[in-house]
Design a protein around this motif. Structure first.
Motif, PDB file in Angstrom:
ATOM      1  N   GLU A  98       6.591  15.210   7.079  1.00  0.00           N
ATOM      2  CA  GLU A  98       7.211  15.053   8.394  1.00  0.00           C
ATOM      3  C   GLU A  98       7.782  13.660   8.608  1.00  0.00           C
ATOM      4  O   GLU A  98       8.758  13.493   9.326  1.00  0.00           O
ATOM      5  CB  GLU A  98       6.187  15.354   9.494  1.00  0.00           C
ATOM      6  CG  GLU A  98       5.792  16.804   9.579  1.00  0.00           C
ATOM      7  CD  GLU A  98       4.616  17.030  10.514  1.00  0.00           C
ATOM      8  OE1 GLU A  98       4.170  16.083  11.191  1.00  0.00           O
ATOM      9  OE2 GLU A  98       4.134  18.181  10.570  1.00  0.00           O
ATOM     10  N   THR A  99       7.177  12.656   8.010  1.00  0.00           N
ATOM     11  CA  THR A  99       7.599  11.273   8.247  1.00  0.00           C
ATOM     12  C   THR A  99       8.374  10.678   7.078  1.00  0.00           C
ATOM     13  O   THR A  99       8.618   9.470   7.054  1.00  0.00           O
ATOM     14  CB  THR A  99       6.373  10.388   8.550  1.00  0.00           C
ATOM     15  OG1 THR A  99       5.478  10.426   7.428  1.00  0.00           O
ATOM     16  CG2 THR A  99       5.641  10.857   9.807  1.00  0.00           C
ATOM     17  N   ALA A 100       8.788  11.502   6.130  1.00  0.00           N
ATOM     18  CA  ALA A 100       9.478  10.998   4.931  1.00  0.00           C
ATOM     19  C   ALA A 100      10.752  10.237   5.281  1.00  0.00           C
ATOM     20  O   ALA A 100      11.021   9.178   4.701  1.00  0.00           O
ATOM     21  CB  ALA A 100       9.791  12.144   3.975  1.00  0.00           C
ATOM     22  N   GLY A 101      11.533  10.747   6.221  1.00  0.00           N
ATOM     23  CA  GLY A 101      12.783  10.074   6.586  1.00  0.00           C
ATOM     24  C   GLY A 101      12.549   8.693   7.158  1.00  0.00           C
ATOM     25  O   GLY A 101      13.240   7.726   6.809  1.00  0.00           O
ATOM     26  N   ILE A 102      11.569   8.579   8.027  1.00  0.00           N
ATOM     27  CA  ILE A 102      11.243   7.281   8.634  1.00  0.00           C
ATOM     28  C   ILE A 102      10.748   6.316   7.564  1.00  0.00           C
ATOM     29  O   ILE A 102      11.161   5.160   7.507  1.00  0.00           O
ATOM     30  CB  ILE A 102      10.193   7.449   9.747  1.00  0.00           C
ATOM     31  CG1 ILE A 102      10.779   8.284  10.887  1.00  0.00           C
ATOM     32  CG2 ILE A 102       9.687   6.101  10.249  1.00  0.00           C
ATOM     33  CD1 ILE A 102       9.755   8.755  11.896  1.00  0.00           C
ATOM     34  N   ARG A 103       9.852   6.792   6.707  1.00  0.00           N
ATOM     35  CA  ARG A 103       9.312   5.941   5.644  1.00  0.00           C
ATOM     36  C   ARG A 103      10.430   5.457   4.729  1.00  0.00           C
ATOM     37  O   ARG A 103      10.501   4.277   4.371  1.00  0.00           O
ATOM     38  CB  ARG A 103       8.258   6.711   4.845  1.00  0.00           C
ATOM     39  CG  ARG A 103       7.604   5.875   3.752  1.00  0.00           C
ATOM     40  CD  ARG A 103       6.664   6.670   2.867  1.00  0.00           C
ATOM     41  NE  ARG A 103       7.376   7.700   2.140  1.00  0.00           N
ATOM     42  CZ  ARG A 103       7.264   9.013   2.346  1.00  0.00           C
ATOM     43  NH1 ARG A 103       6.452   9.464   3.266  1.00  0.00           N
ATOM     44  NH2 ARG A 103       7.959   9.877   1.627  1.00  0.00           N
ATOM     45  N   ASP A 104      11.352   6.359   4.359  1.00  0.00           N
ATOM     46  CA  ASP A 104      12.465   5.976   3.486  1.00  0.00           C
ATOM     47  C   ASP A 104      13.345   4.925   4.139  1.00  0.00           C
ATOM     48  O   ASP A 104      13.808   3.996   3.477  1.00  0.00           O
ATOM     49  CB  ASP A 104      13.290   7.205   3.109  1.00  0.00           C
ATOM     50  CG  ASP A 104      12.535   8.172   2.216  1.00  0.00           C
ATOM     51  OD1 ASP A 104      11.483   7.780   1.655  1.00  0.00           O
ATOM     52  OD2 ASP A 104      12.989   9.324   2.080  1.00  0.00           O
ATOM     53  N   MET A 105      13.581   5.056   5.455  1.00  0.00           N
ATOM     54  CA  MET A 105      14.411   4.094   6.164  1.00  0.00           C
ATOM     55  C   MET A 105      13.722   2.717   6.216  1.00  0.00           C
ATOM     56  O   MET A 105      14.366   1.685   6.018  1.00  0.00           O
ATOM     57  CB  MET A 105      14.708   4.577   7.587  1.00  0.00           C
ATOM     58  CG  MET A 105      15.790   3.785   8.247  1.00  0.00           C
ATOM     59  SD  MET A 105      16.476   4.439   9.794  1.00  0.00           S
ATOM     60  CE  MET A 105      15.262   5.490  10.447  1.00  0.00           C
ATOM     61  N   ILE A 106      12.433   2.693   6.453  1.00  0.00           N
ATOM     62  CA  ILE A 106      11.691   1.433   6.495  1.00  0.00           C
ATOM     63  C   ILE A 106      11.695   0.760   5.129  1.00  0.00           C
ATOM     64  O   ILE A 106      11.920  -0.453   5.018  1.00  0.00           O
ATOM     65  CB  ILE A 106      10.247   1.672   6.992  1.00  0.00           C
ATOM     66  CG1 ILE A 106      10.268   2.062   8.471  1.00  0.00           C
ATOM     67  CG2 ILE A 106       9.383   0.441   6.773  1.00  0.00           C
ATOM     68  CD1 ILE A 106       8.945   2.575   8.999  1.00  0.00           C
ATOM     69  N   VAL A 107      11.482   1.531   4.069  1.00  0.00           N
ATOM     70  CA  VAL A 107      11.489   0.963   2.720  1.00  0.00           C
ATOM     71  C   VAL A 107      12.884   0.449   2.375  1.00  0.00           C
ATOM     72  O   VAL A 107      13.032  -0.643   1.814  1.00  0.00           O
ATOM     73  CB  VAL A 107      10.999   2.007   1.688  1.00  0.00           C
ATOM     74  CG1 VAL A 107      11.236   1.526   0.266  1.00  0.00           C
ATOM     75  CG2 VAL A 107       9.528   2.307   1.911  1.00  0.00           C
ATOM     76  N   ALA A 108      13.921   1.204   2.735  1.00  0.00           N
ATOM     77  CA  ALA A 108      15.293   0.755   2.469  1.00  0.00           C
ATOM     78  C   ALA A 108      15.583  -0.547   3.190  1.00  0.00           C
ATOM     79  O   ALA A 108      16.183  -1.465   2.623  1.00  0.00           O
ATOM     80  CB  ALA A 108      16.290   1.832   2.897  1.00  0.00           C
ATOM     81  N   GLN A 109      15.146  -0.660   4.428  1.00  0.00           N
ATOM     82  CA  GLN A 109      15.362  -1.887   5.208  1.00  0.00           C
ATOM     83  C   GLN A 109      14.599  -3.051   4.582  1.00  0.00           C
ATOM     84  O   GLN A 109      15.120  -4.152   4.482  1.00  0.00           O
ATOM     85  CB  GLN A 109      14.916  -1.686   6.660  1.00  0.00           C
ATOM     86  CG  GLN A 109      15.065  -2.925   7.525  1.00  0.00           C
ATOM     87  CD  GLN A 109      16.508  -3.290   7.795  1.00  0.00           C
ATOM     88  OE1 GLN A 109      17.348  -2.420   7.878  1.00  0.00           O
ATOM     89  NE2 GLN A 109      16.791  -4.569   7.915  1.00  0.00           N
ATOM     90  N   ALA A 110      13.378  -2.800   4.158  1.00  0.00           N
ATOM     91  CA  ALA A 110      12.546  -3.870   3.613  1.00  0.00           C
ATOM     92  C   ALA A 110      13.116  -4.448   2.319  1.00  0.00           C
ATOM     93  O   ALA A 110      12.990  -5.646   2.068  1.00  0.00           O
ATOM     94  CB  ALA A 110      11.130  -3.351   3.373  1.00  0.00           C
ATOM     95  N   PHE A 111      13.749  -3.610   1.502  1.00  0.00           N
ATOM     96  CA  PHE A 111      14.245  -4.072   0.209  1.00  0.00           C
ATOM     97  C   PHE A 111      15.751  -4.300   0.182  1.00  0.00           C
ATOM     98  O   PHE A 111      16.318  -4.575  -0.863  1.00  0.00           O
ATOM     99  CB  PHE A 111      13.844  -3.084  -0.889  1.00  0.00           C
ATOM    100  CG  PHE A 111      12.382  -3.102  -1.167  1.00  0.00           C
ATOM    101  CD1 PHE A 111      11.810  -4.133  -1.893  1.00  0.00           C
ATOM    102  CD2 PHE A 111      11.556  -2.100  -0.671  1.00  0.00           C
ATOM    103  CE1 PHE A 111      10.448  -4.162  -2.143  1.00  0.00           C
ATOM    104  CE2 PHE A 111      10.190  -2.122  -0.911  1.00  0.00           C
ATOM    105  CZ  PHE A 111       9.635  -3.158  -1.643  1.00  0.00           C
ATOM    106  N   SER A 112      16.387  -4.220   1.322  1.00  0.00           N
ATOM    107  CA  SER A 112      17.830  -4.371   1.396  1.00  0.00           C
ATOM    108  C   SER A 112      18.207  -5.826   1.654  1.00  0.00           C
ATOM    109  O   SER A 112      17.507  -6.552   2.345  1.00  0.00           O
ATOM    110  CB  SER A 112      18.367  -3.494   2.526  1.00  0.00           C
ATOM    111  OG  SER A 112      19.744  -3.703   2.682  1.00  0.00           O
ATOM    112  N   ASP A 113      19.351  -6.239   1.090  1.00  0.00           N
ATOM    113  CA  ASP A 113      19.877  -7.576   1.363  1.00  0.00           C
ATOM    114  C   ASP A 113      20.531  -7.634   2.736  1.00  0.00           C
ATOM    115  O   ASP A 113      20.711  -8.704   3.294  1.00  0.00           O
ATOM    116  CB  ASP A 113      20.912  -7.980   0.305  1.00  0.00           C
ATOM    117  CG  ASP A 113      20.271  -8.264  -1.040  1.00  0.00           C
ATOM    118  OD1 ASP A 113      19.058  -8.547  -1.073  1.00  0.00           O
ATOM    119  OD2 ASP A 113      20.978  -8.194  -2.056  1.00  0.00           O
TER     120      ASP A 113
END
Length: 144
Positions: A98-113
């Motif tokens: 259920e929370t995969a989309g949110i988790r993916d967005m947070i991880v993308a933000q954390a590792f993004s330039d």
């Protein structure tokens, strides 16, 4: 505290079978429990029991458990713990899905330039610059 009955005595007929060597076979519906939840639950008991899993063609998985001590009562305790762990692990799997989309967005933000989400949590298209919401800067909002 009184001893719990064996799963074969307490569960609906056919849900648990006791073998002569003390092992218990539990029949699990994959409509209720995902294979991931079943595997996680089995893994956490491998220090206390031997586990064998076998798929069936009718949407069920059979889990055979035998306590490493060989004691029938210990096998029953392990089987009851396994059934409780199944509920816990299935809930974890459901929440993860259920929370995969949110988790993916947070991880993308954390590792993004660059920012993948703006200050309001809205997705920023790649190559664009996130806008600053001036009202967010000037409007006081209590922190929950």
């Amino acid at each position: 505290m009184s001893e719990l009955p064996g799963p074969e005595a307490a569960l609906p007929e056919g849900a648990a079978i006791r073998f002569e060597d003390g092992a218990v076979r539990l029949t699990l519906s994959t409509d209720i429990y995902s294979v991931g939840a079943i595997l996680r639950s089995c893994y956490w008991l491998t220090d206390r029991c031997y586990v064998h899993l076998a798929p069936r063609n009718d949407g069920y998985v059979e889990a055979t458990l035998l306590a490493k001590t060989g004691d029938e009562r210990e096998t029953s305790r392990v089987a009851w713990q396994f059934l409780n762990d199944l509920v816990d692990n299935q809930l974890r799997v459901s929440i993860q899905e259920e929370t995969a989309g949110i988790r993916d967005m947070i991880v993308a933000q954390a590792f993004s330039d660059v920012d993948a989400i703006d200050d309001r949590g809205r997705r920023v298209e790649p190559g664009s610059t996130p806008g600053v919401d001036q009202s967010a800067i000037t409007t006081w909002r209590p922190v929950p």
